[in-house]
Enzyme design. Structure first.
Site, PDB file in Angstrom:
ATOM      1  N   ASP A  86       0.787  -1.219   0.000  1.00 56.11           N
ATOM      2  CA  ASP A  86       0.000   0.000   0.000  1.00 56.11           C
ATOM      3  C   ASP A  86       0.827   1.280   0.000  1.00 56.11           C
ATOM      4  O   ASP A  86       0.597   2.181  -0.791  1.00 56.11           O
ATOM      5  CB  ASP A  86      -0.926   0.006   1.222  1.00 56.11           C
ATOM      6  CG  ASP A  86      -1.690   1.296   1.359  1.00 56.11           C
ATOM      7  OD1 ASP A  86      -2.450   1.620   0.437  1.00 56.11           O
ATOM      8  OD2 ASP A  86      -1.494   1.996   2.371  1.00 56.11           O
ATOM      9  N   ASP A  89       4.845   0.671   3.840  1.00 62.44           N
ATOM     10  CA  ASP A  89       4.809  -0.554   4.627  1.00 62.44           C
ATOM     11  C   ASP A  89       4.562  -1.738   3.704  1.00 62.44           C
ATOM     12  O   ASP A  89       4.696  -1.626   2.499  1.00 62.44           O
ATOM     13  CB  ASP A  89       3.720  -0.450   5.702  1.00 62.44           C
ATOM     14  CG  ASP A  89       2.374  -0.014   5.101  1.00 62.44           C
ATOM     15  OD1 ASP A  89       2.197  -0.150   3.872  1.00 62.44           O
ATOM     16  OD2 ASP A  89       1.507   0.459   5.851  1.00 62.44           O
ATOM     17  N   TYR A 247      -7.743   2.121   6.928  1.00 53.14           N
ATOM     18  CA  TYR A 247      -8.600   2.574   5.825  1.00 53.14           C
ATOM     19  C   TYR A 247     -10.060   2.320   6.204  1.00 53.14           C
ATOM     20  O   TYR A 247     -10.706   1.410   5.709  1.00 53.14           O
ATOM     21  CB  TYR A 247      -8.217   1.882   4.519  1.00 53.14           C
ATOM     22  CG  TYR A 247      -6.900   2.362   3.971  1.00 53.14           C
ATOM     23  CD1 TYR A 247      -6.825   3.546   3.230  1.00 53.14           C
ATOM     24  CD2 TYR A 247      -5.719   1.671   4.225  1.00 53.14           C
ATOM     25  CE1 TYR A 247      -5.613   4.015   2.748  1.00 53.14           C
ATOM     26  CE2 TYR A 247      -4.502   2.133   3.740  1.00 53.14           C
ATOM     27  CZ  TYR A 247      -4.455   3.302   2.997  1.00 53.14           C
ATOM     28  OH  TYR A 247      -3.256   3.762   2.526  1.00 53.14           O
ATOM     29  N   GLU A 482       5.108  10.373   3.626  1.00 49.54           N
ATOM     30  CA  GLU A 482       4.900   8.998   3.179  1.00 49.54           C
ATOM     31  C   GLU A 482       4.435   9.036   1.730  1.00 49.54           C
ATOM     32  O   GLU A 482       4.103  10.087   1.172  1.00 49.54           O
ATOM     33  CB  GLU A 482       3.892   8.261   4.064  1.00 49.54           C
ATOM     34  CG  GLU A 482       3.894   6.760   3.809  1.00 49.54           C
ATOM     35  CD  GLU A 482       3.240   5.942   4.914  1.00 49.54           C
ATOM     36  OE1 GLU A 482       3.406   4.714   4.898  1.00 49.54           O
ATOM     37  OE2 GLU A 482       2.556   6.527   5.776  1.00 49.54           O
TER      38      GLU A 482
END
Length: 922
Positions: A86, A89, A247, A482
């Site tokens: 995703d 990670d 999510y 990120e």
């Protein structure tokens, strides 16, 4: 062709299924191009390849990635090894993966021509296939969908590369939704992803498109028949609690009214894409049914009257804004246009006194977490809707310019004058919150060594700045730094729009990383006594190209027997070992022996303080009465005279006695009669290095005359001056190179070196000092990644014809004996505008050295200057194209491509005749 602004009949919809919205406005741009959108689009796909899980496809171009988590799903009897990680990670979250896939497919469906012209269509298809193959495996039954692999909490406790996750022993649980434990939102979004992807695959792989459409229909039925009543009761996080903190489709966006907390938008989104994929009117009816349930907020100044939400943005969880746009296109109905315009007005000029937050630098600050993703997603909706309206509509510039402004902000047009796309533009981020790119080995978190990430995560869009345009390139900041699948999908699709309008040049040669030093090595402390040598040795694994797990490593220590000492008097032992007990002495040759330590079964990998190095205290001694003289021992010279072997037995560190490259080279099938001659002849020196072609943003396009070599193969390495030294900038097999990523207006110095197949290098060319350019060319329709369509080396380094004794040069080169030509004219017409690629082939027996092409339009076509790959002029209906320096020579059997963008009214017939240097071409 202008799309009908009314509800299509079922028969008409069926006829236009899949291609309904593929018309793209490519009229004269409203603003000058700012960046090399072709390069940015190209690099954006490298990010998705860096995120690939499982056994990597052969199309993967990221040199520091390898197979990983190949056993995902085995515990449940399904193969969930593929798909994408995703973010920074290694969890595979099905919801944002599906959202990314839908957004990418939307761009591919409506801007396919831009993908084809830029040469990036294969990479779009590869990316869509990677996710859709995973979805196919994740959907083994009509009412079963696996929606997550990996536990977020456990995964986030490990800071290592994906290739080492299984060696670390982390659990990889899988989570699914079923009829008894449904997930309306994720099932509907996955249906949308597969339906949208089927539209993109339909022209080239109809069988695969049919497979995707079958799954999409089943998943929509699954979502529809198991849905609840209030928009939240059957959200997937009620079944998959592991997704709640990551999510959660009922929690994203905080308290912003326009952030949907329901699953109706996913159902409407899936309905829209199934309608586009099938042309079946009932799916459009379902979209109408779900539409009013997607969410409302108060219309400003209306005393409580509700309108569809407008003050958030299109994202992984908020599809309603994209649904507004698509319904406006599909039906042409004013109410849907009002809804999308209310949303876009809120972020541009304001709506009824309410206006979205814009940072001082011009960023639409929709949400604090990863601000750029929402801006890029909304940019795509805005530019897509502008193209639907057409450039003649008063609102076109408002929405198109807003979308372009957001993308340009991300690429460097911001107060920091810095790019937010890694590996692109000026001063891009170098240290994203990404485990694999960091290349760490101690599992000590994002602030551990190395200080600078070992890999450049090309094409990844970081989260972005705060509301004051402030940003720090900090690896520990997962809010601003990120990267994630859904961060990139909006900007990729937006870049396809901008490439289609403004062009750009993808790099002819993508950057390739090489290791930053030894990845595997031995670290011994060697001591000697009169009868013993001790070597306290650490086996070190800091691999990152790719991260590699050693489970069959071996190493050796070499020594020489002295005097009358016999091998039987030597004892090999260990007082402490994390591998197997050492063995030996083993004879190498003569009086040289070695002790060997076998680490088979011991995992050595860059995954923690105790994993990246293993210790063995090796001792080699002789019996009483014998002596030990280390002065003639090969390995006594130091670590690089010990040898380390990898899992396949090949030497990966150190030099054995005699310098052999392998401990046990495989014998040849048959002895060679005589050794092959060694090529020691370098290529000739490149000459005539100069700036060529039209201008490109932040780049120096350079050409040179060809080198020759006895092997018949020549490549070129381009070097750039940094300080007092020159460093390698890139390589190519052609005589043209675009040195990109430079600061416009700054001066740079280059030289070129030719290289043959044996690695022999020529003398450097003369240096070239040039200024990085600051404007863009018109878009090139050629799918080639290189400006030069012919990969063959050019002939003579002196292609210019001999000077004529006449004081005035001839206006065009004359035809010569053996001349012959063929011209292929290939237009791409969208009604009122077109681009054309012209291929000029030399069908004669002699080289064409300099050319002028002439033809006449039979309609009222006008070329929009300057065209590309030639100098273009038009007088009335007569058109002339003259070669540039780099493509002036066309050898027999070779060709070159040129092109232009044009406009017309009425008809657009192709020219009927072409002459090259006065000779009529076939």
């Amino acid at each position: 062709m202008r799309l009908p602004r009314r509800l299509l009949s079922a028969s008409t919809a069926t006829a236009l299924a899949g291609a309904l919205l593929a018309v793209t406005s490519t009229s004269t741009p409203v603003a000058a191009a700012t960046f090399n959108y072709g390069e940015a689009l190209q690099k954006s796909f490298l990010f998705y390849e860096a995120q690939e899980s499982g056994r990597l496809p052969s199309t993967n171009r990221v040199t520091w990635r390898a197979d990983s988590t190949v056993n995902d799903g085995k515990s449940a009897g399904v193969d969930l090894s593929g798909g994408f990680y995703d973010a920074g990670d290694h969890v595979k979250f099905g919801f944002p993966m599906a959202s990314m896939t839908t957004t990418l497919a939307w761009g591919g469906a409506d801007y396919r021509a831009a993908y084809e012209r830029s040469g990036q269509l294969p990479y779009l298809l590869n990316t869509l296939r990677q996710s859709n193959d995973y979805f196919i495996n994740a959907h083994p039954e009509p009412n079963v969908l696996y929606v997550q692999v990996g536990d977020g909490g456990e995964d986030h406790s490990y800071w290592g590369a994906p290739e080492t996750v299984e060696a670390k022993g982390h659990k990889r649980p899988v989570y699914k939704i079923t009829a008894s434990c449904p997930g309306t939102d994720v099932a509907a979004e996955t249906a949308a992803a597969m339906a949208a992807s089927s539209v993109v695959f339909r022209p080239t792989d109809p069988a695969y498109a049919d497979t995707l459409l079958t799954h999409a229909k089943q998943l929509f039925t699954f979502a529809d028949t198991t849905k609840g009543t209030n928009g939240r009761d059957t959200a997937y996080v009620n079944c998959v609690s592991a997704a709640q903190g990551f999510y959660n489709s009922t929690g994203e966006g905080g308290q912003v009214e326009g952030a949907t907390k329901m699953y109706w938008d996913e159902l409407a989104w899936a309905s829209v894409w199934l309608y586009r994929a099938t042309g079946t009117a009932s799916y459009l009816d379902r979209a109408r049914e779900f539409y009013p349930k997607m969410g409302t907020q108060e219309d400003p100044g209306s005393n409580g009257v509700q309108v569809p939400v407008f003050n958030f943005g299109f994202g992984w969880n908020d599809k309603q804004y994209a649904v507004y746009e698509q319904m406006a296109e599909l039906t042409g109905e004013q109410k849907y246009k009002d809804d999308v315009q209310r949303y876009l007005d809120y972020w541009t000029v304001g709506y009824k006194g309410k206006k979205g937050t814009i940072t001082p630098g011009g960023l639409a600050y929709i949400f604090y977490w990863a601000s750029l993703r929402m801006a890029a997603n909304t940019a795509f909706v805005a530019m897509r809707y502008a193209d639907f309206l057409g450039s003649g509509d008063p609102l076109y510039s408002r929405y198109h310019d807003f979308g372009k402004r957001q993308v340009d902000y991300a690429l460097g047009d911001n107060p920091r004058r810095s790019s937010y796309m890694i590996g692109f533009g000026t001063n891009p981020p170098r240290n994203p919150h990404h485990r694999g790119a960091h290349g760490a080995w101690t599992n000590a978190g994002p602030d551990s060594e190395p200080a600078v990430s070992r890999h450049i995560l090309y094409g990844a869009l970081v989260g972005g700045p705060d509301g004051t345009d402030a940003y720090t390139d900090s690896r520990g900041d997962y809010v601003k730094n990120e990267v994630a699948l859904d961060f990139n999908s909006g900007i990729t699709s937006s870049l396809a729009v901008l490439y289609g309008k403004y062009g750009g040049t993808p790099l002819a040669t993508l950057p390739r990383e090489t290791p930053d030093g030894p990845e595997f090595y031995l670290e011994p402390t060697i001591t000697h006594t009169s009868r013993e040598t001790a070597a306290k040795t650490f086996v070190i694994n800091k691999s990152a190209w790719p991260a590699t797990v050693l489970d069959k490593a071996k190493f050796r220590y070499y020594f020489t027997l002295d005097g009358s000492t016999m091998a039987s008097q030597v004892t090999v032992s260990s007082s402490y070992t994390q591998c197997k007990q050492p063995t030996g002495p083993h004879l190498l040759e003569g009086r040289t022996y070695y002790a060997e330590v076998d680490c088979t079964g011991t995992l050595i990998f860059p995954g923690g303080q105790s994993e990246f190095r293993r210790e063995v205290q090796l001792r080699i001694g002789v019996a009483d009465g014998a002596s030990w003289d280390p002065s003639n021992d090969w390995s006594a010279k130091g670590a690089d005279h010990m040898t380390l072997y990898g899992n396949d037995g090949r030497l990966i560190w150190g030099t054995p006695p005699g310098g052999t490259a392998s401990p046990s080279p495989s014998p040849s099938a048959s002895p060679s009669a005589s050794p092959s001659p060694v090529d020691t002849t370098p290529p000739t020196q490149p000459t005539n290095l100069h700036v060529c072609d039209y201008h490109f943003q932040g780049a120096v396009p350079m050409c040179w005359s060809a080198s020759t070599d006895d092997s018949g193969y020549v490549a070129y390495d381009v070097y750039i001056q940094q300080g007092t030294e020159f460093v390698k900038f890139g390589s190519t097999t052609q005589r043209i190179y675009y040195a990109g990523g430079l600061t416009p207006g700054n001066s740079y110095t280059f030289y070129v070196v030719a290289r043959d197949a044996a690695g022999n290098t020529s003398e450097p060319s003369a240096t070239l000092t040039a200024t990085a350019q600051s404007s863009m060319p018109s878009p090139s329709p050629s799918p080639s990644l290189s400006p030069s369509p012919s990969p063959s080396p050019s002939p003579s380094p002196s292609p210019s014809p001999s000077p004529s004794p006449s004081p005035s040069p001839s206006p065009s080169p004359s035809a010569s004996a053996g001349a012959g030509c063929k011209v292929t004219y290939t237009p791409n017409d969208w009604g009122g505008g077109f681009t054309t690629t012209i291929t000029i082939a030399n069908t004669g027996t002699t080289a064409i050295n300099g050319w002028t092409l002439k033809f006449t339009f039979s309609g009222n076509q006008k070329i929009s200057p300057p065209g590309w790959s030639a100098t273009w002029t038009q007088s009335g209906t007569s058109v002339t194209a003259v070669n540039l320096d780099w493509n002036r020579t066309i050898n027999p059997g070779q060709s070159t491509q040129i092109g232009f963008q044009g406009t017309y009214t009425g008809a657009n017939p192709s020219p009927s005749a072409f002459t090259l240097n006065g000779t009529t071409c076939s």
